[in-house]
Scaffold this motif. Structure first.
Motif, mmCIF file in Angstrom:
data_model
loop_
_atom_site.group_PDB
_atom_site.id
_atom_site.type_symbol
_atom_site.label_atom_id
_atom_site.label_comp_id
_atom_site.label_asym_id
_atom_site.label_seq_id
_atom_site.Cartn_x
_atom_site.Cartn_y
_atom_site.Cartn_z
ATOM 1 N N SER A 188 -13.760 -11.022 -3.167
ATOM 2 C CA SER A 188 -14.821 -10.009 -3.210
ATOM 3 C C SER A 188 -15.846 -10.427 -4.259
ATOM 4 C CB SER A 188 -14.230 -8.643 -3.578
ATOM 5 O OG SER A 188 -15.272 -7.798 -4.044
ATOM 6 N N ASP A 236 -18.549 -8.810 -5.162
ATOM 7 C CA ASP A 236 -18.992 -7.685 -5.996
ATOM 8 C C ASP A 236 -17.962 -7.315 -7.053
ATOM 9 O OD1 ASP A 236 -21.356 -7.515 -4.512
ATOM 10 O OD2 ASP A 236 -20.343 -6.349 -2.968
ATOM 11 N N ALA A 255 -19.460 -9.522 0.465
ATOM 12 C CA ALA A 255 -20.254 -8.761 -0.504
ATOM 13 C C ALA A 255 -20.953 -7.635 0.237
ATOM 14 C CB ALA A 255 -21.285 -9.654 -1.180
ATOM 15 N N ALA A 308 -21.463 7.065 -2.541
ATOM 16 C CA ALA A 308 -22.697 7.860 -2.556
ATOM 17 C C ALA A 308 -22.855 8.680 -1.283
ATOM 18 C CB ALA A 308 -23.905 6.953 -2.748
ATOM 19 N N LEU A 346 -22.712 7.199 1.779
ATOM 20 C CA LEU A 346 -23.268 6.329 2.830
ATOM 21 C C LEU A 346 -22.174 5.510 3.507
ATOM 22 C CD1 LEU A 346 -26.559 5.159 1.092
ATOM 23 C CD2 LEU A 346 -26.179 7.044 2.666
ATOM 24 N N SER A 347 -20.949 5.779 3.122
ATOM 25 C CA SER A 347 -19.793 5.173 3.763
ATOM 26 C C SER A 347 -19.707 3.655 3.641
ATOM 27 C CB SER A 347 -19.731 5.591 5.236
ATOM 28 O OG SER A 347 -18.398 5.779 5.568
HETATM 29 P P1 ADP Z 1 -17.982 5.641 0.382
HETATM 30 O O1 ADP Z 1 -18.469 7.042 0.481
HETATM 31 O O2 ADP Z 1 -19.037 4.715 -0.108
HETATM 32 O O3 ADP Z 1 -17.307 5.176 1.629
HETATM 33 P P2 ADP Z 1 -15.314 5.403 -0.619
HETATM 34 O O4 ADP Z 1 -14.689 5.851 -1.874
HETATM 35 O O5 ADP Z 1 -14.780 5.914 0.668
HETATM 36 O O6 ADP Z 1 -16.877 5.673 -0.757
HETATM 37 O O7 ADP Z 1 -15.221 3.824 -0.503
HETATM 38 C C1 ADP Z 1 -15.608 3.017 -1.590
HETATM 39 C C2 ADP Z 1 -14.588 1.899 -1.772
HETATM 40 O O8 ADP Z 1 -14.757 0.914 -0.710
HETATM 41 C C3 ADP Z 1 -14.795 1.135 -3.050
HETATM 42 O O9 ADP Z 1 -14.125 1.754 -4.127
HETATM 43 C C4 ADP Z 1 -14.171 -0.220 -2.704
HETATM 44 O O10 ADP Z 1 -12.766 -0.173 -2.785
HETATM 45 C C5 ADP Z 1 -14.558 -0.379 -1.235
HETATM 46 N N1 ADP Z 1 -15.834 -1.117 -1.135
HETATM 47 C C6 ADP Z 1 -16.992 -0.665 -0.620
HETATM 48 N N2 ADP Z 1 -17.975 -1.589 -0.725
HETATM 49 C C7 ADP Z 1 -17.430 -2.651 -1.327
HETATM 50 C C8 ADP Z 1 -17.922 -3.923 -1.756
HETATM 51 N N3 ADP Z 1 -19.202 -4.272 -1.588
HETATM 52 N N4 ADP Z 1 -17.056 -4.776 -2.342
HETATM 53 C C9 ADP Z 1 -15.768 -4.425 -2.540
HETATM 54 N N5 ADP Z 1 -15.259 -3.250 -2.189
HETATM 55 C C10 ADP Z 1 -16.057 -2.353 -1.590
#
Ligand code: ADP
Ligand code: MG
Length: 381
Positions: free
Chosen positions: A65, A67, A112, A119, A121-122
């Motif tokens: 990952s 990020d 990434a 937020a 936006l899933s």
């Molecule tokens: P959202 O409303 O954005 O879906 P969630 O809590 O359901 O929020 O999901 C967020 C989780 O998804 C993060 O904590 C991480 O574990 C994973 N995730 C989302 N985007 C990334 C990313 N770019 N890199 C790594 N993990 C990610």
């Protein structure tokens, strides 16, 4: 993002991976309708997850990952569930494909994203959909149908991430198309694309960056109210399986038989189902002024009848109205998160500046601003 992913893939695995992507989502209208068997109206957006993936001929999955700046490897067996939250989404998708009789071998991946996390936006659906789509292409000749891919993402959240979500987020992320929103009937799962090309307008989300504690207990109470109202109506109209099947008149018939609170909740839901239909009609006429008006009506309903708004969101909504923004409403379950706003290009700068300034002055922290364009969902690049 693409370049960083490809470079990292080359460094780690000495090869070129194939690129896949998927998207976050917005929901234009249709809130708290899913568990009432009504419509939602989401679309994929121009931020998402991108991954380079290549099978590695073993049964080990190796993922980096960018990020999180973290490398994880696991086998696709239950005992091998990774500790890292982000890796569970990928592990879960692999496991859910296997549980359904599909194939998933070992693979290498680097990914990434640019969906803001948590937020509304899933970002999680974007992550699941990217891997579900890719693993279907790579190991299953694309034979798993798209609805099943969405369900694989949903089951991943349920079984490996502790989130009992509906199907909307994964559905939008998999089925999304540029220039289209998708009306999904949550009871029958029938869906239909509608054009969304708001020329001269922008879609902008203002994130209040608050999350009030109330959310989950209130959610259960709202569901109970809806079920109670539906049960009362069902006595007169046995065809009412879900509250969304009820006509407004039928709700009035039972007004004296249910608590006032349940009546107001049901009034919102029945109105909201109709508003989705009205918005779809308006979009077919390219009538974005009506779309915007419906968004305000939804906000009013969520705030006053369903009572899931909060001070911060009402503040943003009121400011939008005062500035003649075309449409504005709280998006998502409520008690925090974003408002979604349909704003004329000419008003955009003034509105965003005013929202940031006045919100910060009032609440002591700045909101975040996300511009979104309705775009393609899961795909191979
Ligand atoms: P959202 O409303 O954005 O879906 P969630 O809590 O359901 O929020 O999901 C967020 C989780 O998804 C993060 O904590 C991480 O574990 C994973 N995730 C989302 N985007 C990334 C990313 N770019 N890199 C790594 N993990 C990610
Ligand atoms: Mg999520």
């Amino acid at each position: 993002m693409k370049k960083r992913i490809q470079e990292k893939f080359k460094t780690l695995f000495g090869a070129e991976g194939t690129l896949y992507a998927s998207a976050g989502r917005i929901n234009l209208i249709g809130e708290h309708t899913d568990y009432n068997g009504g419509y939602v109206f989401p679309g994929a957006i121009d931020c998402g997850i991108m991954a380079a993936i290549e099978p590695n001929g073993t049964d080990l999955v190796k993922v980096f990952s960018l990020d999180m700046d973290e490398f994880v490897q696991f086998h696709l067996v239950e005992e091998s569930i990774p500790e890292q939250a982000w890796a569970r989404y990928i592990f879960g998708v692999g496991r859910e494909i296997i549980k359904r009789g599909g194939k998933v071998g070992g693979f290498n991946a680097v990914f990434a994203g640019d969906v803001p996390l948590g937020a509304g936006l899933s970002s999680s659906a974007a992550l699941e959909s990217t891997f579900a789509f890719a693993l279907n292409e790579i190991f299953n000749e694309g034979k798993i149908d798209k609805f099943e891919l969405a369900r694989i993402g949903q089951s991943t959240e349920h079984n490996y991430c502790g989130v009992k979500c509906g199907i909307m987020d994964q559905f939008a992320s998999i089925f999304g198309k540029a220039g289209s929103l998708i009306r999904l009937n949550c009871k029958t799962l029938e869906y239909k694309y509608f054009p969304f090309n708001p020329k001269g307008y922008k879609l902008v989300l203002i994130d209040s960056c608050v999350k009030h504690e109330l959310a989950s207990s209130a959610y259960n109470k709202r569901r109970a109210s809806c079920e109670n109202a539906a049960a009362a109506i069902r006595k007169n109209h046995p065809e009412v399986e879900f509250l969304s099947d009820a006509k407004r008149l039928w709700l009035d018939e039972v007004r004296d038989q249910i608590p006032e609170e349940d009546f107001l909740r049901a009034e919102y839901v029945i109105g909201e189902v109709q508003r989705v239909l009205d918005v779809c009609d308006a979009l077919e006429r390219d009538d974005y002024e009506t779309v915007g008006e419906m968004m305000y009506q939804t906000h009013f309903g969520l705030s006053r009848l369903y009572e899931v708004s909060c001070e911060e969101l009402d503040f943003l909504n009121k400011l939008a109205r005062k500035m003649d923004v075309t449409g504005s409403r709280v998006m998502g379950g409520g008690f925090g998160g974003c408002t979604i706003n349909l704003v004329k290009d000419s008003l955009y700068d003034a509105f965003v500046n005013a929202a940031v300034e006045q919100f910060t002055a009032r609440f002591g922290h700045a909101p975040k601003v996300y511009n979104v364009v309705i775009s393609d969902g899961a795909r191979k690049l």
